[in-house]
Structures are given as structure tokens and as C-alpha cells.
Write a protein that holds these residues in place. Structure first.
Motif, PDB file in Angstrom:
ATOM      1  N   THR A 795       0.835  -1.204   0.000  1.00 54.10           N
ATOM      2  CA  THR A 795       0.000   0.000   0.000  1.00 54.10           C
ATOM      3  C   THR A 795       0.865   1.247   0.000  1.00 54.10           C
ATOM      4  OG1 THR A 795      -0.108   0.051   2.422  1.00 54.10           O
ATOM      5  CG2 THR A 795      -1.793  -1.218   1.276  1.00 54.10           C
ATOM      6  N   PRO A 796       0.343   2.369  -0.499  1.00 52.54           N
ATOM      7  CA  PRO A 796       1.133   3.607  -0.545  1.00 52.54           C
ATOM      8  C   PRO A 796       1.054   4.457   0.719  1.00 52.54           C
ATOM      9  CG  PRO A 796      -0.912   3.916  -1.727  1.00 52.54           C
ATOM     10  CD  PRO A 796      -0.938   2.504  -1.235  1.00 52.54           C
ATOM     11  N   HIS A 797       0.404   3.971   1.785  1.00 55.26           N
ATOM     12  CA  HIS A 797       0.197   4.776   2.990  1.00 55.26           C
ATOM     13  C   HIS A 797       1.443   4.705   3.879  1.00 55.26           C
ATOM     14  CE1 HIS A 797      -3.860   4.676   1.484  1.00 55.26           C
ATOM     15  NE2 HIS A 797      -3.994   3.387   1.755  1.00 55.26           N
ATOM     16  N   LEU A 798       2.466   5.470   3.537  1.00 55.24           N
ATOM     17  CA  LEU A 798       3.728   5.380   4.257  1.00 55.24           C
ATOM     18  C   LEU A 798       3.592   5.839   5.695  1.00 55.24           C
ATOM     19  CD1 LEU A 798       6.338   6.602   1.606  1.00 55.24           C
ATOM     20  CD2 LEU A 798       5.701   4.279   2.211  1.00 55.24           C
ATOM     21  N   GLU A 799       3.075   7.047   5.897  1.00 58.22           N
ATOM     22  CA  GLU A 799       2.987   7.595   7.246  1.00 58.22           C
ATOM     23  C   GLU A 799       2.028   6.774   8.108  1.00 58.22           C
ATOM     24  OE1 GLU A 799       2.131  11.870   9.501  1.00 58.22           O
ATOM     25  OE2 GLU A 799       1.777  11.648   7.355  1.00 58.22           O
ATOM     26  N   PHE A 800       0.927   6.338   7.543  1.00 59.39           N
ATOM     27  CA  PHE A 800      -0.045   5.547   8.290  1.00 59.39           C
ATOM     28  C   PHE A 800       0.573   4.233   8.776  1.00 59.39           C
ATOM     29  CE2 PHE A 800      -3.680   2.570   8.432  1.00 59.39           C
ATOM     30  CZ  PHE A 800      -4.494   3.257   9.327  1.00 59.39           C
ATOM     31  N   ASN A 801       1.318   3.544   7.889  1.00 58.26           N
ATOM     32  CA  ASN A 801       1.957   2.292   8.290  1.00 58.26           C
ATOM     33  C   ASN A 801       3.050   2.523   9.321  1.00 58.26           C
ATOM     34  OD1 ASN A 801       0.366   0.794   6.476  1.00 58.26           O
ATOM     35  ND2 ASN A 801       1.776   1.225   4.789  1.00 58.26           N
ATOM     36  N   LEU A 802       3.813   3.625   9.171  1.00 57.05           N
ATOM     37  CA  LEU A 802       4.871   3.921  10.140  1.00 57.05           C
ATOM     38  C   LEU A 802       4.294   4.260  11.511  1.00 57.05           C
ATOM     39  CD1 LEU A 802       7.383   5.949   7.945  1.00 57.05           C
ATOM     40  CD2 LEU A 802       7.662   3.635   8.825  1.00 57.05           C
ATOM     41  N   LEU A 803       3.120   4.882  11.549  1.00 59.94           N
ATOM     42  CA  LEU A 803       2.482   5.163  12.838  1.00 59.94           C
ATOM     43  C   LEU A 803       2.115   3.868  13.555  1.00 59.94           C
ATOM     44  CD1 LEU A 803       0.132   8.184  11.981  1.00 59.94           C
ATOM     45  CD2 LEU A 803       2.132   8.199  13.490  1.00 59.94           C
ATOM     46  N   TRP A 804       1.651   2.889  12.816  1.00 60.06           N
ATOM     47  CA  TRP A 804       1.343   1.593  13.418  1.00 60.06           C
ATOM     48  C   TRP A 804       2.607   0.919  13.942  1.00 60.06           C
ATOM     49  CZ3 TRP A 804      -3.049  -0.916  14.711  1.00 60.06           C
ATOM     50  CH2 TRP A 804      -4.257  -0.435  14.227  1.00 60.06           C
ATOM     51  N   ILE A 805       3.663   0.928  13.130  1.00 61.91           N
ATOM     52  CA  ILE A 805       4.919   0.289  13.567  1.00 61.91           C
ATOM     53  C   ILE A 805       5.479   0.994  14.795  1.00 61.91           C
ATOM     54  CG2 ILE A 805       7.299  -0.182  12.872  1.00 61.91           C
ATOM     55  CD1 ILE A 805       6.311  -0.560  10.035  1.00 61.91           C
ATOM     56  N   GLU A 806       5.449   2.333  14.795  1.00 61.30           N
ATOM     57  CA  GLU A 806       5.957   3.084  15.941  1.00 61.30           C
ATOM     58  C   GLU A 806       5.152   2.775  17.207  1.00 61.30           C
ATOM     59  OE1 GLU A 806       6.762   7.743  17.264  1.00 61.30           O
ATOM     60  OE2 GLU A 806       5.422   7.245  15.602  1.00 61.30           O
ATOM     61  N   SER A 807       3.840   2.716  17.104  1.00 59.24           N
ATOM     62  CA  SER A 807       3.014   2.424  18.267  1.00 59.24           C
ATOM     63  C   SER A 807       3.267   1.016  18.786  1.00 59.24           C
ATOM     64  CB  SER A 807       1.535   2.593  17.903  1.00 59.24           C
ATOM     65  OG  SER A 807       1.261   3.925  17.501  1.00 59.24           O
ATOM     66  N   LEU A 808       3.394   0.048  17.898  1.00 61.33           N
ATOM     67  CA  LEU A 808       3.638  -1.329  18.325  1.00 61.33           C
ATOM     68  C   LEU A 808       4.966  -1.462  19.055  1.00 61.33           C
ATOM     69  CD1 LEU A 808       2.383  -3.519  15.330  1.00 61.33           C
ATOM     70  CD2 LEU A 808       1.651  -3.697  17.693  1.00 61.33           C
ATOM     71  N   LEU A 809       6.025  -0.894  18.482  1.00 59.91           N
ATOM     72  CA  LEU A 809       7.348  -1.058  19.083  1.00 59.91           C
ATOM     73  C   LEU A 809       7.502  -0.248  20.358  1.00 59.91           C
ATOM     74  CD1 LEU A 809       9.603  -1.058  15.884  1.00 59.91           C
ATOM     75  CD2 LEU A 809       8.676  -2.998  17.138  1.00 59.91           C
ATOM     76  N   SER A 810       6.856   0.893  20.446  1.00 57.93           N
ATOM     77  CA  SER A 810       6.994   1.715  21.654  1.00 57.93           C
ATOM     78  C   SER A 810       6.131   1.206  22.807  1.00 57.93           C
ATOM     79  CB  SER A 810       6.633   3.171  21.345  1.00 57.93           C
ATOM     80  OG  SER A 810       5.289   3.265  20.869  1.00 57.93           O
ATOM     81  N   ILE A 811       4.945   0.701  22.498  1.00 58.45           N
ATOM     82  CA  ILE A 811       4.037   0.242  23.554  1.00 58.45           C
ATOM     83  C   ILE A 811       4.345  -1.192  23.969  1.00 58.45           C
ATOM     84  CG2 ILE A 811       1.612  -0.240  24.088  1.00 58.45           C
ATOM     85  CD1 ILE A 811       0.865   2.090  22.242  1.00 58.45           C
ATOM     86  N   HIS A 812       4.637  -2.050  22.998  1.00 58.15           N
ATOM     87  CA  HIS A 812       4.878  -3.469  23.307  1.00 58.15           C
ATOM     88  C   HIS A 812       6.335  -3.854  23.052  1.00 58.15           C
ATOM     89  CE1 HIS A 812       0.557  -4.265  23.721  1.00 58.15           C
ATOM     90  NE2 HIS A 812       0.380  -3.530  22.627  1.00 58.15           N
ATOM     91  N   GLY A 813       7.239  -2.913  23.202  1.00 51.10           N
ATOM     92  CA  GLY A 813       8.647  -3.204  22.945  1.00 51.10           C
ATOM     93  C   GLY A 813       9.203  -4.276  23.859  1.00 51.10           C
ATOM     94  N   ARG A 814       8.784  -4.284  25.130  1.00 56.96           N
ATOM     95  CA  ARG A 814       9.275  -5.289  26.067  1.00 56.96           C
ATOM     96  C   ARG A 814       8.871  -6.698  25.630  1.00 56.96           C
ATOM     97  NH1 ARG A 814      13.340  -5.685  29.032  1.00 56.96           N
ATOM     98  NH2 ARG A 814      12.949  -3.522  29.660  1.00 56.96           N
ATOM     99  N   TYR A 815       7.656  -6.841  25.130  1.00 59.48           N
ATOM    100  CA  TYR A 815       7.195  -8.159  24.684  1.00 59.48           C
ATOM    101  C   TYR A 815       8.018  -8.637  23.484  1.00 59.48           C
ATOM    102  CZ  TYR A 815       4.229 -11.628  22.365  1.00 59.48           C
ATOM    103  OH  TYR A 815       3.775 -12.753  21.730  1.00 59.48           O
ATOM    104  N   PHE A 816       8.277  -7.742  22.525  1.00 60.01           N
ATOM    105  CA  PHE A 816       9.064  -8.131  21.353  1.00 60.01           C
ATOM    106  C   PHE A 816      10.502  -8.466  21.737  1.00 60.01           C
ATOM    107  CE2 PHE A 816       5.749  -5.531  19.137  1.00 60.01           C
ATOM    108  CZ  PHE A 816       5.234  -6.562  18.367  1.00 60.01           C
ATOM    109  N   LYS A 817      11.054  -7.760  22.714  1.00 57.09           N
ATOM    110  CA  LYS A 817      12.425  -8.039  23.127  1.00 57.09           C
ATOM    111  C   LYS A 817      12.526  -9.376  23.842  1.00 57.09           C
ATOM    112  CE  LYS A 817      16.299  -6.063  25.710  1.00 57.09           C
ATOM    113  NZ  LYS A 817      16.760  -4.941  26.555  1.00 57.09           N
ATOM    114  N   ASP A 818      11.545  -9.684  24.699  1.00 60.18           N
ATOM    115  CA  ASP A 818      11.580 -10.948  25.428  1.00 60.18           C
ATOM    116  C   ASP A 818      11.353 -12.149  24.521  1.00 60.18           C
ATOM    117  OD1 ASP A 818      12.004  -9.466  27.709  1.00 60.18           O
ATOM    118  OD2 ASP A 818       9.898  -9.500  28.340  1.00 60.18           O
TER     119      ASP A 818
END
Length: 884
Positions: A795-818
Motif C-alpha cells: 500500500t502507498p500509505h507510508l505515514e499511516f503504516n509507520l504510525l502503526w509500527i511506531e506504536s507497536l514497538l513503543s508500547i509493546h517493545g518489552r514483549y518483542f524483546k523478550d
């Protein structure tokens, strides 16, 4: 180490036999590859293989007009009905005899098959949600009509656009017109007049005319008209019937092998036995193109629904081509190896697979897309081995033509060739990890030749073996070289030491393959008696032995007089390779099994079946007395003399030859694994088999994998929940909207339908993304992250997709690291798409900067300076770049 590898894809083979067809939207091409079906996505430049497999090679396949059901039939007439979008097998059925033609009706309610001289019309399975109402049927196939009338095999079936009539073209030189149901005043009609077998017959778009094409290149046009009479004849006595109104000849010396007709645009494509194809406009018979796309028969032709793309298949050379006739350009041009593959290698980044074969070609396959991107043809003999060096920038190959070549994998060219003082055929290869030294062994000479990569000079010849050297490997640090020979010994060489004294390790049988453990502290060797032997490098002591004869044993040839359990030919491993962590070893040989062993305990972890295709030798376990005749196995009886055409009766084969163009056609290919290799990440492995490159992966994704599904979750309820969330006022409840968006998102992931997930994902406002992500349960996080990565690519929605990635990594970063070990594929994919976005934006800003600098450098028009021009002059180039 995880061992639950699943079949992921089939590379190296693009077409075998049968017919090819486009999907209704014209974006994908389906091609039968042995007993499987490969799908080539021509828009997204990807290919994949459907997970199910037939018992024999596929001969016919067809899709419903909606593109939801795929029917494929093998050589014995066994059919598999599958849900094409979800890649799920729905039903197995047998037509009891081989079929020669298959076609769904335009309405999708019936399909017709040609069983030799008979024509059968079946009710197509109903699909839930269609007009016929839709519960799933217990018996999807119901016979509607069984018709007879031809005197020879039916070669082609074509339906009319209203699905009321159909045409059958036969080898008995005739075409018959049939009706689906009883029609008033209609009787089945025979169209006779051709002098050779009729290959195809087509209705025009208005169904007023019929085109018939025969094997000798004759094209007849038929119309339902009266016979011309004298002016004195009475009007009521006119004899109305189908008559030939026009005859055309293609004027080719070769035989016509295939054809396709696009009724809406009146385009006819024909393919000939010499590799030529012609594009004609009817009814004027104007030739638009006459081109050569192959050097052998064009066995199959198809046109997509728009009439823009033409697809060609050639079984002898394994070619698959898609050509856009208006722009005269290739959309797809792929070809597999002509002969069996001997070796393969993963690139260090795991994105490429190199294959080397007996046809002298080296092919580079892209793992993600499944396409061949480069083919090297400089070798004049069979290529026996290949190996990477210099972090994947250099590839080395050895060949039976007496040369070892070095290839630049950045510029894709051969930059160095190594030869011996005397003409030798090199059978094995090893490269120092630093890429400074290359070694090769031969079956003609028992010495190991060593060259300098920088100068191309022969540095040394290592003597010691008393038999052909068939396998070699370097340690990871380059300190030792191990070689295996048919003289029952494995030798360890220190070629960079002051003394090149080798340490011989004695075995009880011929050595077939050797390999170093990635840490360089252990070597393993596979021998002809089916044993795997392991030694420690530090003191050259034997650690343990794995007896793999019972594990690898399986499959018998059609000429064998013994069962698979007593067949000594399949009781050894010819290829072994360590996993990336050195804990497991993967073994393959002249058998239908690939074995994965635990090195420490010597236990068999898993056994993979290479193929269940009984068209290959070595897949059956027991002798079937029904296939035996007084003259031997029925599959090997030569029936060339029974062919109707003189050209087909001529036998040009050489007795005893099993491979190459001069091979006897009555011999069958044997299932075997010539080489196997683990990917650098250890998440997948590939095997070079008779079928092609089999890729097994831990990261396989299922199209339809419902998760925690209940009866209330339907596509309509998901869309209703999303619409209610959009219409609900934000002030009604602090978390009301977020809860509704979250509910719709979770429901879509439970159903796991890509289109629904995309609709819910793009329907969530950007301001609500952090609130939705914060409430997503952890069990859905990997699925959500994987979906966002795919959406970023599509999809061409660059900013929209980056907002999702940023929210996932910032909010659930501990889960992804573990859970980084389990979620490693998803995290690597996120890193890849972010890098692609960054590189794309960088190129865009640089291009805009150059364009603005160019505009600023131009002189202004006198007296017409505008405020906009003044504004551009005030902007600094760096500020413009940052702004863009």
C-alpha cells in the motif's frame, strides 16, 4: 533447534506438461509443475506453489470463472478440487480413466471433460453465497450427461458464452456441436471437412460463427447458412446448416501444436512445432506477429481476459513465457534446467539460491520472488559444484569441462578461469573463506589442485588419495581442508602450514560426501554403506557413528525385482550439510527421503518425503503385479510404433542413454536428492531434487488460518462493527470508539481474511492508533506486525503504516524483546521495510533537490518576475530538501 519445517515453495522448474491458464483477473498464471501447481503473480513479481500434490503428473487444470475453485487432474484421471484463494483441498475424485480435455462453462455451473472418445458434462460444486443457495455439498461431482459420438480422442472443449452449447474437437478429423440441455429443434451436429486431426474449435463472440483449426495449419470458418441455390428455387426449401464459408492456411512447414482464441477482440494465436507462434486478427486473417519464442514445440497457449498478455509453455525445454503483444515486450521469461541439478548453495544473506546442473548452466534464484534472475552459460560441460566466498560477492563453480570459474555476483560476470596442466574433469570444489585460495578435485586424477584467486596460477597439487576425490570442505577459519575419496579415506590437510602432511582417516566404504561443522571442530563423512562418521579435529579421534541405512532406504524402480527394503541402491547419503548452529545435520541421497539428525545424540529428528509422484521411479515401495506384463513393466513398453503420424513413429533415441536429448523416452526420471543446504539463518533449507528446488521453511504463512473463531464472527458482522465504530460520537464514552475499533480488528484477525483485515486496518483513524494498539492482546501481536509489514510493501500509505509500527514497538517493545527469538522473522521484516522506506524517501528528496536547483539556475523572464519566483529564491537548498 526447531525441526517443524514445512514445504514452502518449489523453484527451479516452471513448466512440465499440461495446460497453463490465467486467473480471471489476468494477474496470475497457473502452471503445472510435475504433480504440483505453481502460481506466478505477474503484477507483484512473486511465485508460489500450492501445498497439495497429486499422485502423478498433472495433465489438465481449469478455474471457475469466479476464480475460487481449481480443478486439476493427473495422468490417471484422479482429480483434486481445491479452494484456490485459500489453497485448501476440498474434494478428491477419480474419473476412472485419463482425460484429454477439461473446461468449465462460462456460468461456472458445469464443467465438461473429454475421456478419450466420450464427452462427460458434470455439475460444478456449488459455493455458499451463490444463486444456487449454498450449503456445502457432500458429493460435489454429479454427472449431468455422458455423450458418445467421436471415433477418436477429444483434444479440446469450448463452451459458448451463454453456456448452452459446447464444441469438441477430435482426432477423428471432426468437430461436434453439443447442447447442455435439450433444445427445441436442435440436434448434435458434426462439422467435417478437415484432412488432419482438429486441434481446437471456437465460437465467436456473437455465436454466429465457428472457427476450427487442424494440425496441418488449416483454419475454417463455419456459419449457419443455407446452401446457395439457383434464383428460381423457392424460399421455403432452403437447407439451413453449418457450412464452411472461408478457408485459410497458415503456410508453415511445421505442424500446428496449440492455439488460443480471444472472442471479444477476435485475436487468434497459434503455436507450431518449430517454436514459432503467430498472432492473427479474424475474420480478415491479418497476421499481426510471427515470432520465434522457443526451439521446440509450443505445447500450450493461453490469453488473459483482457487479450493483452499471451502465455506460452514448452515442455521439452521447460520454458514459460508471457508476452505483451501490443508493446512487444516480455512480462515473464523463465526456464528451468534441462538436466538434473548437481549442486546448490545459499548466498550468505539467504536471499539467493545458486543451482548447477548437467546442462552446463548456473542459475541464480531469488528466494522471496521464486524467479530466476541470472543464468550463466559459459561452462561447456556439466557443472558439478558451487560455493560462495567473499561474503557472497564471489561464486566459484567446477565443471566437467575441465575448468573452475569465479563469478562476480555484483556485476554478474566471469572474471577468472582456472585450469589444470592436463585436461581433467573436476567433480568437487572447496574455497578458502577469505576467497584467496580455491581447491578442486577430479575423478580423472587423484590429486587436489590449488589455485591462487588473485593471480589465477596453479599453486600446488596435493597427492595422497588413491581414488577419485568426490567431496571437499574448508574449515570456517580456513586452517584445515578435508577431502573425501572413493579410496575409503578422509584426509585432513593443513595447506597453509609449513608441512602439508595429511592425516588419513580410514573408513569401511567409499566416501560420498564430507562437511565441516561451522565451528571447525568436527567433520562428518557419508559413505556408500549408509553410515555417517564423525571425527574431532583436535586429536583426529572418531566420536560416533550414525547408521542411516534404514532411515534413507525407500522407493524402488519400476525395473527392480526386489522391494525397497532390499534395494541397496537407495541405502546411502550422497549429500550432507550441517545446520547453522552445528547441532543438526541434513542428509539426502538417491532416495525419496531427506533425513535430519541430531549430531550429539545421533537420533533421527525428522524424515521429509521428497515426492509422492509415482510418475518418477523410486517413489513406490512395493511391486504392483497389475503393472507387469509378459514383455515387462507396462510403463516401459515402447508404443511409438502405434502412433498415427509418421513423425511420431520415428524413433530417434539412443539405446542405453538415460539423460539428455538423445535419451530413450521410455525411461523415467528417478527421484533423488543431489544436494541440500541450510539457509544462513537456519529458518529454512532447500534440496535439489528431480522435481526441482524444494524449499522447506519454518516461516510458512497460511492463507486461511482461523484463530479462536466462533459462529458470530462473519464478514458482515465485522464490517458492521467497523461502521458502528466510525459513526459513534467520540464524546459518548472515553474508550467507546477505541473498544469498537479494537473489537473489529480482533474479529478480522480471528477470521484471518486478508481483505477484511485490510478494510478494518485502513478504517481506523490515525489518532486512535495508539489507543487500539495499547489494548491489543499479546497473542495477536505477531499477526498484526506481520500484516503491517505486508501492507507496507503493498500500500502507498507510508505515514499511516509507520504510525502503526511506531506504536507497536513503543508500547509493546518489552514483549518483542523478550520473544525476539520466536519473532525474529517479523522483526527482520520490519527492519527491511523501514530501510526500504528510508532509501525511497532519500532518492525522492535528492531528485526533487536536483529539479529545484535546475529551476533556480534558469534565467528569469524579464519584467515577469512573480512572487512565487521570489519565494523560490529565498528557499535554501538544504531547507527545500528537509521540507520535501
Amino acid at each position: 533447534m526447531k525441526t517443524d519445517f514445512k514445504f514452502s515453495n518449489l523453484l527451479g522448474t516452471v513448466y512440465r506438461k499440461g495446460n497453463i491458464l490465467f486467473t480471471p483477473d489476468g494477474t496470475c498464471l497457473l502452471s503445472p509443475v510435475g504433480n504440483r501447481v505453481s502460481v506466478f503473480d505477474l503484477v507483484n513479481n512473486k511465485s508460489y506453489t500450492l501445498p497439495f500434490a497429486h499422485r502423478k503428473n498433472i495433465t489438465r487444470l481449469d478455474l471457475t470463472p469466479r476464480g475460487n475453485l481449481l480443478l486439476s487432474v493427473d495422468e490417471d484421471g484422479r482429480a483434486i478440487l481445491s479452494n484456490f484463494p485459500r489453497r485448501i483441498v476440498l474434494f478428491h475424485f477419480s474419473f476412472k480413466s485419463p482425460i484429454t480435455a477439461l473446461k468449465f462453462s462460462s456460468s461456472g455451473r458445469h464443467f465438461a471433460v473429454g475421456l478419450g472418445r466420450r464427452l462427460q458434462i458434470w455439475h460444478a460444486p456449488s459455493v455458499p453465497g451463490t444463486e444456487r443457495g449454498g450449503e456445502l455439498e457432500f458429493a460435489p461431482f454429479v454427472l449431468h450427461l455422458d455423450l458418445a459420438g467421436h471415433f477418436d480422442a477429444i483434444q479440446n472443449i469450448e463452451w459458448s458464452s451463454d453456456s448452452r452449447f459446447l464444441l469438441t474437437a477430435s482426432k477423428d478429423l471432426t468437430v461436434r456441436v453439443w447442447s447442455l440441455d435439450r433444445e427445441d429443434g436442435f440436434e448434435p451436429t458434426t462439422l467435417a471437412g478437415h484432412r488432419h486431426a482438429v486441434k481446437a474449435a471456437y465460437f465467436t463472440a456473437d455465436q454466429e460463427s465457428i472457427y476450427t483449426i487442424s494440425q496441418d495449419g488449416a483454419l475454417y470458418r463455419w456459419k449457419y447458412v443455407a446452401k446457395e441455390r439457383s434464383p428460381d428455387a423457392k424460399e421455403e426449401n432452403k437447407d439451413l446448416r453449418w457450412r464452411i464459408v472461408k478457408k485459410n492456411l497458415f503456410s508453415q512447414s511445421a505442424k500446428l501444436k496449440s492455439s488460443a482464441f480471444h472472442a471479444r477482440s477476435n485475436l487468434l494465436v497459434v503455436g507450431f512445432s518449430n517454436g514459432l507462434f503467430g498472432l492473427y486478427e479474424l475474420p480478415s486473417f491479418n497476421m499481426i506477429h510471427l515470432l520465434s519464442v522457443s526451439q521446440s514445440n509450443i505445447d500450450c497457449i493461453t490469453i488473459n481476459n483482457s487479450g493483452e498478455w499471451l502465455a506460452f509453455g514448452s515442455s521439452k525445454l521447460g520454458q514459460l513465457l508471457v508476452w505483451e503483444w501490443q508493446s512487444e515486450s516480455y512480462i515473464l521469461k523463465q526456464q528451468g534446467h534441462l538436466n538434473s541439478m548437481n549442486a546448490l548453495a545459499y548466498s550468505p544473506d539467504g536471499q539467493r539460491i545458486i543451482t548447477a546442473a548437467d546442462d552446463g548452466k548456473i542459475k541464480v534464484w531469488d528466494v522471496s520472488s521464486g524467479f530466476c534472475i541470472v543464468t550463466f552459460t559459459e561452462h561447456t560441460g556439466g557443472v558439478t559444484s558451487c560455493q560462495f566466498a567473499k561474503r557472497g560477492n564471489v561464486l566459484f563453480t567446477s565443471s566437467l569441462d575441465g575448468s573452475v570459474r569465479a563469478w562476480d555476483m555484483i556485476r554478474y560476470r566471469n572474471f577468472r578461469t582456472f585450469t589444470a596442466p592436463s585436461r581433467l574433469s573436476f567433480s568437487s570444489l572447496a574455497v578458502d573463506p577469505s576467497g584467496e585460495v580455491v581447491c578442486a578435485g577430479s575423478t580423472d586424477s587423484f590429486d587436489i589442485h590449488i589455485w591462487s584467486v588473485q593471480t589465477g596460477q596453479l599453486l600446488d597439487q596435493l597427492s595422497g588419495h588413491e581414488g577419485p576425490v568426490v567431496s571437499m570442505a574448508f574449515a570456517a577459519d580456513g586452517s584445515y581442508l578435508v577431502s573425501g575419496s572413493w579410496d575409503h579415506t578422509v584426509r585432513i590437510w593443513s595447506i597453509f602450514g609449513r608441512t602439508q602432511i595429511s592425516e588419513p582417516l580410514q573408513l569401511q566404504s567409499d566416501v560420498l560426501s564430507v562437511d565441516f561443522r561451522p565451528d571447525g571442530k568436527q567433520i562428518s563423512a557419508a559413505t556408500l554403506d549408509g553410515q555417517l562418521t564423525f571425527w574431532s579435529i583436535s586429536d583426529a579421534s572418531q566420536e560416533h557413528i550414525i547408521d542411516g541405512r534404514r532411515d534413507v532406504s525407500g522407493g524402488r524402480k519400476i525395473t527392480d525385482r526386489r522391494t525397497a527394503a532390499n534395494n541397496a541402491a537407495t541405502k546411502s547419503f550422497s549429500s550432507i550439510t550441517y545446520s547453522a548452529d552445528g547441532l543438526c545435520i541434513l542428509c539426502g541421497g538417491n532416495s525419496k527421503y531427506i533425513c535430519l539428525y541430531d549430531v550429539g545424540t545421533g537420533s533421527l529428528l525428522k524424515k521429509f518425503t521428497v515426492s509422492v509422484n509415482t510418475s518418477l521411479d523410486g517413489t513406490l515401495e512395493y511391486l504392483d503385479s497389475r503393472d507387469m506384463t509378459e514383455g515387462g513393466p507396462s510403463a516401459l513398453i515402447d508404443d511409438v510404433g502405434d502412433a498415427s503420424d509418421l513423425e511420431d513413429r520415428i524413433d530417434r533415441t539412443l539405446p542405453g542413454v538415460k539423460r539428455g536429448d538423445a535419451a530413450a523416452r521410455t525411461t523415467r526420471p528417478e527421484v533423488r536428492v543431489a544436494a541440500a543446504a541450510f539457509s544462513p539463518t537456519g529458518r529454512s533449507f532447500c534440496a535439489a531434487s528431480t522435481e526441482g528446488i524444494l524449499v522447506y521453511s519454518l516461516d510458512t504463512e497460511f492463507i486461511f488460518d482461523p484463530f479462536d473463531l466462533d459462529i458470530s464472527i462473519t464478514p458482515d458482522s465485522i464490517l458492521d462493527t467497523l461502521q458502528a465504530a466510525k459513526q459513534a460520537p467520540a464524546s459518548a464514552s472515553p474508550d467507546g470508539n477505541e473498544a469498537s475499533f479494537l473489537k473489529a480488528l480482533i474479529m478480522s484477525f480471528r477470521l484471518n481474511e486478508a481483505t477484511l483485515i485490510r478494510a478494518v486496518y485502513e478504517g481506523i483513524p490515525a489518532s486512535d492508533i495508539p489507543h487500539v494498539v495499547r489494548s491489543v492482546p499479546t497473542v495477536y501481536l505477531p499477526r498484526l506486525l506481520r500484516f503491517i509489514v505486508n501492507a507496507t510493501d503493498e500500500t502507498p500509505h507510508l505515514e499511516f503504516n509507520l504510525l502503526w509500527i511506531e506504536s507497536l514497538l513503543s508500547i509493546h517493545g518489552r514483549y518483542f524483546k523478550d520473544n525476539s527469538g520466536i519473532l525474529a522473522p517479523e522483526l527482520r521484516a520490519v527492519q527491511r521495510v523501514i530501510h526500504e522506506i528510508r532509501d525511497g524517501l532519500k532518492k525522492l528528496t535528492e531528485r526533487n533537490l536536483y529539479e529545484l536547483n535546475y529551476l533556480l539556475s534558469k534565467p528569469l523572464l524579464t519584467g515577469k518576475t512573480s512572487s512565487v519566483t521570489n519565494r523560490i529564491d529565498e528557499i535554501e537548498p538544504t531547507a527545500v530538501s528537509d521540507h520535501v
